[in-house]
Motif scaffolding. Structure first.
Motif, PDB file in Angstrom:
ATOM      1  N   ALA A  12       0.853  -1.190   0.000  1.00  0.00           N
ATOM      2  CA  ALA A  12       0.000   0.000   0.000  1.00  0.00           C
ATOM      3  C   ALA A  12       0.887   1.237   0.000  1.00  0.00           C
ATOM      4  CB  ALA A  12      -0.901   0.013   1.244  1.00  0.00           C
ATOM      5  N   ARG A  13       0.476   2.271  -0.705  1.00  0.00           N
ATOM      6  CA  ARG A  13       1.249   3.504  -0.814  1.00  0.00           C
ATOM      7  C   ARG A  13       0.476   4.635  -0.158  1.00  0.00           C
ATOM      8  NH1 ARG A  13       1.271   7.391  -4.821  1.00  0.00           N
ATOM      9  NH2 ARG A  13      -0.020   6.084  -6.153  1.00  0.00           N
ATOM     10  N   ALA A  14       1.139   5.352   0.748  1.00  0.00           N
ATOM     11  CA  ALA A  14       0.474   6.443   1.467  1.00  0.00           C
ATOM     12  C   ALA A  14       0.183   7.579   0.516  1.00  0.00           C
ATOM     13  CB  ALA A  14       1.374   6.951   2.606  1.00  0.00           C
ATOM     14  N   SER A  15      -0.959   8.157   0.678  1.00  0.00           N
ATOM     15  CA  SER A  15      -1.330   9.317  -0.136  1.00  0.00           C
ATOM     16  C   SER A  15      -1.390  10.544   0.744  1.00  0.00           C
ATOM     17  CB  SER A  15      -2.693   9.096  -0.808  1.00  0.00           C
ATOM     18  OG  SER A  15      -3.698   8.944   0.154  1.00  0.00           O
ATOM     19  N   ALA A  16      -1.185  11.677   0.136  1.00  0.00           N
ATOM     20  CA  ALA A  16      -1.204  12.930   0.890  1.00  0.00           C
ATOM     21  C   ALA A  16      -2.618  13.243   1.347  1.00  0.00           C
ATOM     22  CB  ALA A  16      -0.675  14.066   0.006  1.00  0.00           C
ATOM     23  N   LEU A 233       3.660  27.010  12.964  1.00  0.00           N
ATOM     24  CA  LEU A 233       3.371  27.222  11.550  1.00  0.00           C
ATOM     25  C   LEU A 233       4.621  27.001  10.705  1.00  0.00           C
ATOM     26  CD1 LEU A 233       1.044  28.003   9.689  1.00  0.00           C
ATOM     27  CD2 LEU A 233       1.685  30.393   9.978  1.00  0.00           C
ATOM     28  N   ALA A 234       5.781  27.375  11.240  1.00  0.00           N
ATOM     29  CA  ALA A 234       7.027  27.132  10.516  1.00  0.00           C
ATOM     30  C   ALA A 234       7.325  25.636  10.391  1.00  0.00           C
ATOM     31  CB  ALA A 234       8.182  27.836  11.225  1.00  0.00           C
ATOM     32  N   ARG A 235       6.709  24.836  11.245  1.00  0.00           N
ATOM     33  CA  ARG A 235       6.888  23.375  11.207  1.00  0.00           C
ATOM     34  C   ARG A 235       5.678  22.683  10.571  1.00  0.00           C
ATOM     35  NH1 ARG A 235      10.774  25.597  12.521  1.00  0.00           N
ATOM     36  NH2 ARG A 235      12.356  25.052  14.077  1.00  0.00           N
ATOM     37  N   ALA A 236       4.925  23.415   9.751  1.00  0.00           N
ATOM     38  CA  ALA A 236       3.687  22.867   9.189  1.00  0.00           C
ATOM     39  C   ALA A 236       3.942  21.619   8.357  1.00  0.00           C
ATOM     40  CB  ALA A 236       2.968  23.929   8.361  1.00  0.00           C
ATOM     41  N   ARG A 237       4.961  21.645   7.502  1.00  0.00           N
ATOM     42  CA  ARG A 237       5.251  20.478   6.663  1.00  0.00           C
ATOM     43  C   ARG A 237       5.684  19.282   7.517  1.00  0.00           C
ATOM     44  NH1 ARG A 237       5.604  21.185   1.200  1.00  0.00           N
ATOM     45  NH2 ARG A 237       5.495  23.331   0.440  1.00  0.00           N
ATOM     46  N   THR A 238       6.421  19.564   8.571  1.00  0.00           N
ATOM     47  CA  THR A 238       6.815  18.488   9.479  1.00  0.00           C
ATOM     48  C   THR A 238       5.602  17.862  10.147  1.00  0.00           C
ATOM     49  OG1 THR A 238       8.924  19.585   9.903  1.00  0.00           O
ATOM     50  CG2 THR A 238       8.212  17.945  11.498  1.00  0.00           C
ATOM     51  N   LEU A 239       4.651  18.696  10.563  1.00  0.00           N
ATOM     52  CA  LEU A 239       3.426  18.175  11.171  1.00  0.00           C
ATOM     53  C   LEU A 239       2.620  17.360  10.165  1.00  0.00           C
ATOM     54  CD1 LEU A 239       2.420  21.320  13.241  1.00  0.00           C
ATOM     55  CD2 LEU A 239       3.042  19.082  14.176  1.00  0.00           C
ATOM     56  N   ASP A 240       2.621  17.770   8.898  1.00  0.00           N
ATOM     57  CA  ASP A 240       1.972  16.963   7.866  1.00  0.00           C
ATOM     58  C   ASP A 240       2.629  15.585   7.769  1.00  0.00           C
ATOM     59  OD1 ASP A 240       0.265  19.052   7.253  1.00  0.00           O
ATOM     60  OD2 ASP A 240       1.495  19.787   5.598  1.00  0.00           O
ATOM     61  N   ALA A 241       3.958  15.552   7.879  1.00  0.00           N
ATOM     62  CA  ALA A 241       4.665  14.275   7.785  1.00  0.00           C
ATOM     63  C   ALA A 241       4.314  13.346   8.941  1.00  0.00           C
ATOM     64  CB  ALA A 241       6.178  14.523   7.753  1.00  0.00           C
ATOM     65  N   PHE A 242       4.087  13.920  10.132  1.00  0.00           N
ATOM     66  CA  PHE A 242       3.730  13.097  11.288  1.00  0.00           C
ATOM     67  C   PHE A 242       2.398  12.383  11.076  1.00  0.00           C
ATOM     68  CE2 PHE A 242       6.917  15.377  13.853  1.00  0.00           C
ATOM     69  CZ  PHE A 242       7.416  14.321  14.597  1.00  0.00           C
ATOM     70  N   PHE A 244       1.591  10.567   8.755  1.00  0.00           N
ATOM     71  CA  PHE A 244       1.842   9.245   8.183  1.00  0.00           C
ATOM     72  C   PHE A 244       2.510   8.291   9.164  1.00  0.00           C
ATOM     73  CE2 PHE A 244       2.103  12.146   4.438  1.00  0.00           C
ATOM     74  CZ  PHE A 244       0.955  11.693   3.807  1.00  0.00           C
ATOM     75  N   GLY A 245       2.862   8.794  10.357  1.00  0.00           N
ATOM     76  CA  GLY A 245       3.539   7.949  11.321  1.00  0.00           C
ATOM     77  C   GLY A 245       5.017   8.283  11.427  1.00  0.00           C
ATOM     78  N   ASP A 246       5.637   7.800  12.490  1.00  0.00           N
ATOM     79  CA  ASP A 246       7.035   8.133  12.758  1.00  0.00           C
ATOM     80  C   ASP A 246       7.975   7.607  11.682  1.00  0.00           C
ATOM     81  OD1 ASP A 246       6.013   9.260  15.010  1.00  0.00           O
ATOM     82  OD2 ASP A 246       6.962   7.878  16.432  1.00  0.00           O
ATOM     83  N   ASP A 247       7.739   6.389  11.211  1.00  0.00           N
ATOM     84  CA  ASP A 247       8.653   5.797  10.230  1.00  0.00           C
ATOM     85  C   ASP A 247       8.662   6.591   8.935  1.00  0.00           C
ATOM     86  OD1 ASP A 247       9.310   3.838  12.040  1.00  0.00           O
ATOM     87  OD2 ASP A 247       7.864   2.374  11.242  1.00  0.00           O
ATOM     88  N   VAL A 248       7.488   6.952   8.453  1.00  0.00           N
ATOM     89  CA  VAL A 248       7.408   7.724   7.218  1.00  0.00           C
ATOM     90  C   VAL A 248       8.001   9.107   7.428  1.00  0.00           C
ATOM     91  CG1 VAL A 248       5.852   8.722   5.516  1.00  0.00           C
ATOM     92  CG2 VAL A 248       5.410   6.428   6.417  1.00  0.00           C
ATOM     93  N   ALA A 249       7.719   9.737   8.580  1.00  0.00           N
ATOM     94  CA  ALA A 249       8.279  11.057   8.853  1.00  0.00           C
ATOM     95  C   ALA A 249       9.806  11.001   8.859  1.00  0.00           C
ATOM     96  CB  ALA A 249       7.758  11.582  10.188  1.00  0.00           C
ATOM     97  N   ALA A 250      10.372   9.958   9.479  1.00  0.00           N
ATOM     98  CA  ALA A 250      11.826   9.816   9.505  1.00  0.00           C
ATOM     99  C   ALA A 250      12.392   9.631   8.098  1.00  0.00           C
ATOM    100  CB  ALA A 250      12.219   8.644  10.401  1.00  0.00           C
ATOM    101  N   SER A 251      11.678   8.864   7.266  1.00  0.00           N
ATOM    102  CA  SER A 251      12.153   8.653   5.894  1.00  0.00           C
ATOM    103  C   SER A 251      12.113   9.928   5.066  1.00  0.00           C
ATOM    104  CB  SER A 251      11.311   7.568   5.211  1.00  0.00           C
ATOM    105  OG  SER A 251       9.996   8.033   4.954  1.00  0.00           O
ATOM    106  N   LEU A 252      11.295  10.893   5.491  1.00  0.00           N
ATOM    107  CA  LEU A 252      11.210  12.181   4.796  1.00  0.00           C
ATOM    108  C   LEU A 252      12.206  13.200   5.343  1.00  0.00           C
ATOM    109  CD1 LEU A 252       7.320  12.510   4.510  1.00  0.00           C
ATOM    110  CD2 LEU A 252       8.936  11.908   2.695  1.00  0.00           C
ATOM    111  N   GLY A 253      13.074  12.746   6.240  1.00  0.00           N
ATOM    112  CA  GLY A 253      14.126  13.619   6.759  1.00  0.00           C
ATOM    113  C   GLY A 253      13.806  14.306   8.063  1.00  0.00           C
ATOM    114  N   VAL A 254      12.716  13.925   8.738  1.00  0.00           N
ATOM    115  CA  VAL A 254      12.340  14.540  10.006  1.00  0.00           C
ATOM    116  C   VAL A 254      13.084  13.840  11.140  1.00  0.00           C
ATOM    117  CG1 VAL A 254      10.451  15.020  11.597  1.00  0.00           C
ATOM    118  CG2 VAL A 254      10.073  15.171   9.127  1.00  0.00           C
TER     119      VAL A 254
END
Length: 356
Positions: A12-16, A233-242, A244-254
């Motif tokens: 399965a592939r995560a969608s935005a 608000l400056a961390r908005a993209r990071t919050l979006d990454a969360f 998807f879960g910790d693993d996906v957020a880490a894979s996105l560089g968080v």
């Protein structure tokens, strides 16, 4: 988190998260900002003493140096010294608690999370009671005691979460434990050491009260809420990454652990300052983020401003209506928010149960 359809056997592939139409979110924010300005002005006219919109306009023009219109001393005192600071502190409190709730729900991936899940409210209550009843640090006042207690409670939550294996749901459990501990300490202190007059005043403050706020409270709340909101608000993209879960957020560089800790500290500080001024105002951080998501979608660049504005409007009107409906003794604002928040909380619980 949603997934897109894949062929059988494929992962399965995560969608935005689905976003609202391009113009919907900006228009919602503009409408909410306009509603906030009008709400603050309208709330300033409401109360036991009759003050017209013209009186409010004249007082504001005089104090802003834009005119020199003669007004009655009583009207000037009611508008500038009492109602306007009260409305502005209510707006700051609603905005700050709403933003903190939206951030916590993303960080913990729990739609039932709100700022008080950290036990900050109970810690602030204990700090205020210790100062007021026992006189420890009495020169600092209730607000300083509440702030110290809130930070102590948050420190306990972080320690418990780390000792038991990390964050996520463990923060919620640690928050429950901290809330129960500090609630018990507050009750014990009041029961053992407070007289009847002290008990009455403390209980009223603990229910959430905007009585007696002044311009220095406005400045303090506005500065903290603005700084906290801009940081989140400056961390908005990071919050979006969360989302998807910790693993996906880490894979996105968080940097998951560090980022979560910093955001938890920011939400705790904002909540502590607000609670130290107005007492315990619950359910704003729980209810308003869900309303804002319905209006502008889940992307935090839109969600956080919308939550701040809708939270501000909501609490301004809860306080204004409590002054009118229960004059001359206004209903504590925390009671009003609970009357709205508890039914919504129950609905969210049933929806969460149905989705599981």
């Amino acid at each position: 988190m949603t997934t897109t359809a894949t062929r059988p056997g494929a992962p399965a592939r995560a969608s935005a998260p689905r976003a609202r139409p391009a113009l919907a979110a900006p228009l919602t924010v503009v409408a909410a900002a306009s509603a906030l300005v009008l709400s603050v002005l309208a709330a300033t006219t409401l109360g036991p003493a009759d003050v017209s919109a013209v009186n409010v306009r004249d007082v504001l023009l005089n104090h802003l140096g834009l005119a020199d219109v003669p007004v009655r001393v009583s009207d000037d005192a009611i508008v500038w010294s009492e109602r306007l600071p009260r409305a502005l502190v209510a707006a700051c409190t609603g905005a700050g608690l709403g933003v903190c709730g939206a951030v916590l729900q993303s960080l913990l991936r729990n739609p039932l999370a709100d700022p008080f899940v950290l036990g900050v409210s109970s810690g602030a209550s204990t700090g205020a009671v210790v100062v007021g009843v026992l006189g420890l640090g009495a020169g600092l006042g209730l607000s300083a005691g509440a702030f110290a207690g809130a930070l102590l409670a948050f420190g306990l939550v972080v320690l418990l979460a780390r000792l038991t294996g990390g964050y996520g749901d463990r923060v919620v459990l640690a928050g429950v434990a901290s809330t129960q501990l500090f609630s018990a300490l507050t009750s014990f202190t009041v029961f053992a050491f407070a007289d009847s007059d002290e008990t009455r005043g403390i209980v009223f403050w603990l229910l959430g009260s905007l009585e007696g706020v002044r311009w220095d409270d406005v400045a303090r709340c506005a500065a903290v809420v603005a700084a906290g909101t801009l940081y989140c608000l400056a961390r908005a993209r990071t919050l979006d990454a969360f989302a998807f879960g910790d693993d996906v957020a880490a894979s996105l560089g968080v940097h998951v652990a560090r980022t979560r800790t910093l955001l938890l500290v920011v939400t705790a500080l904002v909540t502590a300052v607000l609670v130290s001024v107005v007492g315990a105002v619950g359910f704003v951080g729980l209810v308003l983020p869900h309303a804002a998501r319905f209006l502008v979608g889940p992307l935090h660049a839109r969600l956080l401003p919308a939550t701040a504005l809708t939270g501000a409007v909501f609490l301004v009107w809860v306080d204004a209506l409590s002054r009118v409906a229960f004059a001359p003794t206004p209903l504590p604002v925390g009671v009003g928010t609970a009357l709205v928040g508890v039914p919504v909380f129950m609905v969210l619980m049933f929806r969460r149960r149905g989705a599981s």
